[in-house]
Design an enzyme around this catalytic site. Structure first.
Site, PDB file in Angstrom:
ATOM      1  N   GLU A  33      14.466 -59.375   8.140  1.00 27.03           N
ATOM      2  CA  GLU A  33      14.233 -57.982   7.777  1.00 27.03           C
ATOM      3  C   GLU A  33      15.516 -57.230   8.139  1.00 27.03           C
ATOM      4  OE1 GLU A  33      10.795 -56.206   9.592  1.00 27.03           O
ATOM      5  OE2 GLU A  33      11.251 -54.257   8.707  1.00 27.03           O
ATOM      6  N   ARG A 257       9.398 -69.835  18.880  1.00 28.14           N
ATOM      7  CA  ARG A 257      10.588 -68.998  18.810  1.00 28.14           C
ATOM      8  C   ARG A 257      11.497 -69.309  19.987  1.00 28.14           C
ATOM      9  NH1 ARG A 257       9.617 -63.828  17.375  1.00 28.14           N
ATOM     10  NH2 ARG A 257      11.396 -62.968  18.441  1.00 28.14           N
ATOM     11  N   LYS A 267      14.938 -57.475  18.148  1.00 29.80           N
ATOM     12  CA  LYS A 267      15.788 -56.440  17.562  1.00 29.80           C
ATOM     13  C   LYS A 267      15.414 -55.061  18.075  1.00 29.80           C
ATOM     14  CE  LYS A 267      15.086 -58.200  13.445  1.00 29.80           C
ATOM     15  NZ  LYS A 267      14.954 -58.359  11.994  1.00 29.80           N
TER      16      LYS A 267
HETATM   17  P1  ATP Z   1      12.648 -59.496  16.037  1.00 31.98           P
HETATM   18  O1  ATP Z   1      11.357 -59.585  16.781  1.00 31.98           O
HETATM   19  O2  ATP Z   1      13.836 -59.696  16.888  1.00 31.98           O
HETATM   20  O3  ATP Z   1      12.754 -58.290  15.148  1.00 31.98           O
HETATM   21  P2  ATP Z   1      11.781 -60.850  13.756  1.00 31.98           P
HETATM   22  O4  ATP Z   1      11.070 -62.146  13.742  1.00 31.98           O
HETATM   23  O5  ATP Z   1      10.981 -59.639  13.470  1.00 31.98           O
HETATM   24  O6  ATP Z   1      12.595 -60.750  15.077  1.00 31.98           O
HETATM   25  P3  ATP Z   1      12.999 -61.150  11.222  1.00 31.98           P
HETATM   26  O7  ATP Z   1      14.208 -60.490  10.669  1.00 31.98           O
HETATM   27  O8  ATP Z   1      11.692 -60.834  10.639  1.00 31.98           O
HETATM   28  O9  ATP Z   1      12.993 -60.859  12.765  1.00 31.98           O
HETATM   29  O10 ATP Z   1      13.218 -62.732  11.274  1.00 31.98           O
HETATM   30  C1  ATP Z   1      13.882 -63.511  10.331  1.00 31.98           C
HETATM   31  C2  ATP Z   1      13.561 -64.946  10.598  1.00 31.98           C
HETATM   32  O11 ATP Z   1      14.072 -65.326  11.869  1.00 31.98           O
HETATM   33  C3  ATP Z   1      12.066 -65.183  10.641  1.00 31.98           C
HETATM   34  O12 ATP Z   1      11.758 -66.341   9.915  1.00 31.98           O
HETATM   35  C4  ATP Z   1      11.755 -65.350  12.101  1.00 31.98           C
HETATM   36  O13 ATP Z   1      10.670 -66.203  12.291  1.00 31.98           O
HETATM   37  C5  ATP Z   1      13.054 -65.935  12.646  1.00 31.98           C
HETATM   38  N1  ATP Z   1      13.217 -65.579  14.062  1.00 31.98           N
HETATM   39  C6  ATP Z   1      13.258 -64.345  14.601  1.00 31.98           C
HETATM   40  N2  ATP Z   1      13.356 -64.398  15.939  1.00 31.98           N
HETATM   41  C7  ATP Z   1      13.380 -65.711  16.264  1.00 31.98           C
HETATM   42  C8  ATP Z   1      13.464 -66.439  17.494  1.00 31.98           C
HETATM   43  N3  ATP Z   1      13.556 -65.815  18.670  1.00 31.98           N
HETATM   44  N4  ATP Z   1      13.475 -67.783  17.444  1.00 31.98           N
HETATM   45  C9  ATP Z   1      13.404 -68.423  16.257  1.00 31.98           C
HETATM   46  N5  ATP Z   1      13.314 -67.814  15.071  1.00 31.98           N
HETATM   47  C10 ATP Z   1      13.299 -66.473  15.064  1.00 31.98           C
HETATM   48 MG    MG Z   2      10.080 -58.972  11.790  1.00 35.99          MG
END
Ligand code: ATP
Ligand code: MG
Length: 550
Positions: A33, A257, A267
């Site tokens: 995102e 994760r 983020k």
């Molecule tokens: P955040 O909580 O930091 O905003 P998010 O999962 O909302 O992380 P996205 O931009 O939606 O962030 O994630 C893009 C991809 O990265 C998704 O497939 C998500 O599952 C993966 N991802 C995000 N954080 C992690 C993590 N800590 N470990 C492994 N994969 C991750």
């Molecule tokens: Mg997200």
């Protein structure tokens, strides 16, 4: 093949799917995102998705999951593309979930027409109450059994902008009694009169994650949609929509994760650190973002190594940050140019050195069989580190002290004869003599010394600011430590040192990696100006933390 490494559970699934002919080739996606910069957790996901496709001859799409207009921005889109490329991966297609808005709307209308979705005018509180609890089934409201034609018309009017934000939602009609709360008629569209970074004001209704993600996967024919464990309970919703719509059957697989010690991986929290100026920006070298690691001098190779080493798990765990530093150190040891930089300098006068300058030679990288060499000016006045001199040495002190001898790296053995002090008793100059027969590479002096010091010619040295970084947080497991995460910030995570660098560093490049001898691995920082070099410490030479914790 010589390399025997057991398959992880996703590789096993992929191999089985290819062997059974379920898929002829695989297509994965990385779906960020664009609401912040990527962090190490994303690096893990990138390495997994792109790595899997690479290994099995498939492809990976980069898809921006941009269905939430208010938090997203093209600045983030650009940074994400830069980070993925820097990590060494190439996407097959650059795609945007927002490009599917029309298609998603059509999917939603199709559900409405099948009697599988309805417009609900309840408030969000009412919807939450009617949903029940994990132990209590939900109850239907008066909107659930609206006639199909009325739903079609209302949903069209929602799209046309007839209603204010929050006044209506579109819900899927699934099962209000399901033990999985997400199946209790999830909201699939909401009204939001907001400007979107790509579609502008074309839309005032936006699909929810659960109605966008699986369908986007399906539109692209993604074979293996990999996400983190929080989405396990979303999988039945993902499958339900695909089944009801009769579209390409993408499948979701979940892994744990990545969480790392002494930092946070979200983020939202990282944005707070930026906004509250606790760090200087998303690329502050103390941040766990990919852009910060790049600025700090970590290499893409070492990050990929790290992601490979930790493998993929089905259960959440906390990975030691020093494992990443270990990978970085291993790689930098092979590629870094050796240089001498004196921190907190003190002047040494070599009283019997009569020449104006003598060039001495040193290897750029002893780890490299084909190493180049450089010439370093040696002069009567040089700098060494204050810490490399002790007026009253302790027993095992092998560095410089009155009456003691040391070798100056790549140059000569010197002996300390005298010190000069100012009115406050501070040492201002150390007076030494050198042994002319002791030149490195041609030492006939027969003298053996235990200490070798790095040094820089006073006349040729270049002033430099060196930034030494420590953990951003004091707590190993920040998320488990309780309280506000910002309460656990390490107040001493940045130390600035003034230093003098050997002249070869006058040509330092942002892309180059350096080992400052006896000090650690460093890289040039973008804050460097015409008059001042700025360096970041990437990692220390040895793992201080492992030692401390034993
Ligand atoms: P955040 O909580 O930091 O905003 P998010 O999962 O909302 O992380 P996205 O931009 O939606 O962030 O994630 C893009 C991809 O990265 C998704 O497939 C998500 O599952 C993966 N991802 C995000 N954080 C992690 C993590 N800590 N470990 C492994 N994969 C991750
Ligand atoms: Mg997200």
């Amino acid at each position: 093949m010589s390399e025997e490494k057991s398959l992880n559970f996703i590789e096993e699934i992929v191999e089985a799917d290819l062997a059974s002919g379920k898929h002829n080739s695989i297509l994965t996606r990385f779906p960020p995102e664009p609401n912040g910069y990527l962090h190490m957790g994303h690096a893990k996901s990138i390495c997994l998705n792109f790595g899997l496709a690479k290994k099995y001859g498939g492809k990976t799409n980069l898809r921006f999951d941009d269905t939430n207009p208010t938090t997203e921005d093209t600045e983030y889109v650009d940074s994400i593309k830069e980070d993925v490329q820097w990590l060494g991966f190439e996407w097959a297609n650059e795609l945007y979930a927002s490009d599917y808005f029309e298609q998603l709307y059509q999917f939603a209308q199709a559900l409405v027409k099948k009697g599988l979705a309805y417009v609900d005018e309840s408030t969000s509180e009412e919807i939450a109450t009617q949903k029940g609890t994990p132990t209590q089934p939900g109850v239907a409201n008066i909107y659930r059994d609206r006639p199909i034609q009325e739903n079609v018309r209302l949903f069209e009017a929602m799209r046309a902008g007839a209603y204010p934000d929050g006044s209506k939602v579109l819900r899927a009609k699934i099962d209000l009694t399901s033990p999985n709360m997400l199946l209790r008629d999830p909201i699939i569209y909401r009204i939001k009169h907001a400007h979107h970074h790509r579609t502008g004001n074309a839309w005032c209704i936006y699909p929810m994650y659960d109605f966008a993600h699986g369908q986007s996967d399906s539109i692209e024919n993604i074979t293996h949609s990999i996400c983190t464990l929080e989405f396990v309970s979303h999988r039945p919703v993902y499958d339900w929509f695909i089944e009801q719509l009769g579209i390409f059957p993408s499948h979701q697989y979940e892994f744990a994760r990545l969480n790392m010690s002494y930092t946070v991986m979200s983020k939202r929290k990282l944005l707070q650190l930026v906004n509250e100026q606790i760090v200087t920006g998303w690329d502050d070298p103390r941040m766990p973002t990919i852009s910060a690691m790049r600025r700090r001098g970590f290499t893409p190779h070492s990050i990929r190594e790290f992601c490979d080493k930790i493998g993929i798990a089905k259960r959440d765990n906390l990975i030691d940050f020093s494992l990443l530093e270990f990978c970085v150190r291993e790689h930098l040891n092979k590629i870094a140019l050796r240089r001498m930089v004196v921190f907190n300098p003190i002047k040494v006068i070599i009283t019997n050195f009569e020449k104006e300058v003598e060039m001495v030679q040193s290897e750029d990288n002893p780890e490299d069989a084909n190493t180049t060499h450089r010439q370093i000016p040696f002069t009567r006045e040089i700098f060494i580190e204050q810490d490399d001199f002790m007026e009253v040495p302790s027993k095992k002190y092998f560095r410089l002290a009155p009456g003691q001898m040391v070798r100056l790296k790549s140059a000569y053995i010197i002996k300390c004869n005298d010190v000069l002090k100012d009115d406050n008793g501070q040492i201002t100059e150390i007076h030494c003599t050198y042994i002319p027969e002791s030149k490195s590479g041609n030492d006939t002096s027969g003298i053996h010394v235990k200490g070798t010091l790095h040094w820089v010619s006073a006349a040729h040295g270049i002033p430099a600011e060196v930034r030494l970084y420590d953990r951003l947080f004091k707590e190993e497991n920040v998320d488990a430590a309780g309280g506000d995460f910002k309460d656990h910030i390490n107040p001493d995570s940045l130390q600035i040192v003034s230093a003098v660098a050997e002249p070869a560093l006058g040509n330092a490049e942002l892309s180059e990696r350096y080992q400052f001898m006896r000090k650690g691995y460093f890289c040039l920082d973008k804050d460097t100006t015409e008059t001042k070099l700025v360096f970041n410490r990437t990692v220390t030479l040895k793992d201080g933390y492992a030692k401390q914790n034993k």
